[in-house]
Design a protein around this motif. Sequence first.
Motif, mmCIF file in Angstrom:
data_model
loop_
_atom_site.group_PDB
_atom_site.id
_atom_site.type_symbol
_atom_site.label_atom_id
_atom_site.label_comp_id
_atom_site.label_asym_id
_atom_site.label_seq_id
_atom_site.Cartn_x
_atom_site.Cartn_y
_atom_site.Cartn_z
ATOM 1 N N LYS B 20 -40.849 -62.681 -47.206
ATOM 2 C CA LYS B 20 -40.727 -62.012 -46.281
ATOM 3 C C LYS B 20 -40.787 -62.942 -45.077
ATOM 4 O O LYS B 20 -41.553 -62.976 -44.005
ATOM 5 C CB LYS B 20 -41.209 -60.696 -45.868
ATOM 6 N N PRO B 21 -40.395 -64.169 -45.073
ATOM 7 C CA PRO B 21 -40.452 -65.060 -44.093
ATOM 8 C C PRO B 21 -40.064 -64.596 -42.517
ATOM 9 O O PRO B 21 -39.232 -63.833 -42.403
ATOM 10 C CB PRO B 21 -39.750 -66.499 -44.329
ATOM 11 N N THR B 22 -40.814 -64.989 -41.686
ATOM 12 C CA THR B 22 -40.579 -64.778 -40.235
ATOM 13 C C THR B 22 -39.423 -65.503 -39.814
ATOM 14 O O THR B 22 -39.194 -66.593 -40.384
ATOM 15 C CB THR B 22 -41.887 -65.111 -39.330
ATOM 16 N N ILE B 125 -43.475 -56.481 -39.916
ATOM 17 C CA ILE B 125 -43.522 -57.993 -40.034
ATOM 18 C C ILE B 125 -44.508 -58.441 -41.036
ATOM 19 O O ILE B 125 -45.635 -57.667 -41.187
ATOM 20 C CB ILE B 125 -44.144 -58.490 -38.811
#
Lengths: 256, 245
Positions: B20-22, B125
């Motif tokens: 789940k990359p920012t 996040i």
Amino acid sequence: MIEVKGLHKSFGDVHILKDISTTFKKGKTSMVIGQSGSGKTVFLKCLLGLFDYEQGSISYDGKIFGQLNADEKRNIRSKIGMVFQGSALFDSMTIAENVMFPLRMFTKQSKSEMEDRVNFVLKRVNLADAHYKMPSEASGGMQKRVAIARAIVNKPKYLFCDEPNSGLDPKTAIVIDNLIQEITEEYNITTVINSHDMNSVMEIGEKIVFLKDGKKAWEGSKETIFKTDNEAVTNFVYSSELFKKVRKMYLEENES
Amino acid sequence: MTYFHNIGAYFIMVKDMFRKPTKWSVMKGLILKDIDDLIIGSFGIVAFISFFVGGVVTIQTALNISNPLIPKYLVGFATRQSVILEFAPTFISIIMAGKVGSFITSSIGTMRVTEQIDALEVMGINAINYLVFPKFIALMLYPFVISIAMFLGILGGMAACIYGGFSTLEDYVTGVQLDFIPFHITYAFIKTIVFAFVLATVPSFYGFFMKGGALEVGKASTTAFVWTSVAIILLNYIITQLLLS
């Protein structure tokens, strides 16, 4: 609307939450009250999905959170605004950057659109001139208002507040209470507040859930809390002389 | 059992670091900030230590080869080998475990204590990606720091050699150039990359999963330094055995 059914949560052998069921309605300010150690924060963290639970279910507008896949959970979380007890502002960012953070993470807005929105919400919480201050330069009340601004900037559907008045003077506490209630009505969001501040409860508690030893001991509103005979509630809420007098006056006024 | 649990949790954290990359627009700023904090902010101390330790290595080597049959240029040779093979990659990494490692643990640990990590998680996040991945990328520039450490270590040795009167500049330079094996540089940089990964992830692990208050942040920093150093020393042994023996 948030619906909780038969929630159980343990840490090892310690059973913290025992069979809690309740609903929190849209556009209403709901409060979870109870003594320190009664399980309020654990309950809130279960609602937020920060803690897993052993039994029960929590549904957001009919969607059971535990049955959703990771993307659906992420989608619901992006609609949650949270005001932490200690504000939890990012101390490496200015106040404006803190407020802009959810927009940068979850929207494709241009910089000017984001700035407009940040200006709007900071004005809404009466902090129009605080953009470039660092959180460490802000007072406790200002930090709480920034946390509220950050929580509402991305137009959340659900707002959670963990003891939003702790450490604040009574006057600032009232300002924060009123702000949360106004925002709840204005944006028609589901608001859940953890508190043991009885002033807040009497002021904005449209729905009150009382927890004792991890169980739901009572449920009502700021009007019915004056009339209840529930011993656990009266021992907790009317433990001070001031509130005993307030209750007595309320009941006398209603009888007459 | 706690050790096994921690090792398992560490590898799960490493896996989560890539999930789940920012958003890149946000991540870019975080990486640049971490390059400033972790790499550029370390230049001063690394330069200072490298220069003087290089000098000390030279002096001690020179004082221990008093036999007139041993040529003077061996001082330069021994300094180069010590600095390139061990001092720059390993010794500097242990120092960095104290400087950068404790900074990472205390900054992430403070975020844990003040609920800033909870705030990230509530927003949906991936906090591990948001906090640890930029440090990992920033520390991929760590070989650049080690190159400077190598250069300054040899330069410090040269200064000590000449000003201490242990040999001439020509002898020292001859020694530095003697039997140079380019693979030693490759070996040193392979070690450096592995140590950079350890420096980014082990202190982050102790900061991210710490429990308690301000006192525990201090304890977590100390624990992170100890285990980062242990990991560096063990990996140093393994890599040396694999690549040089």
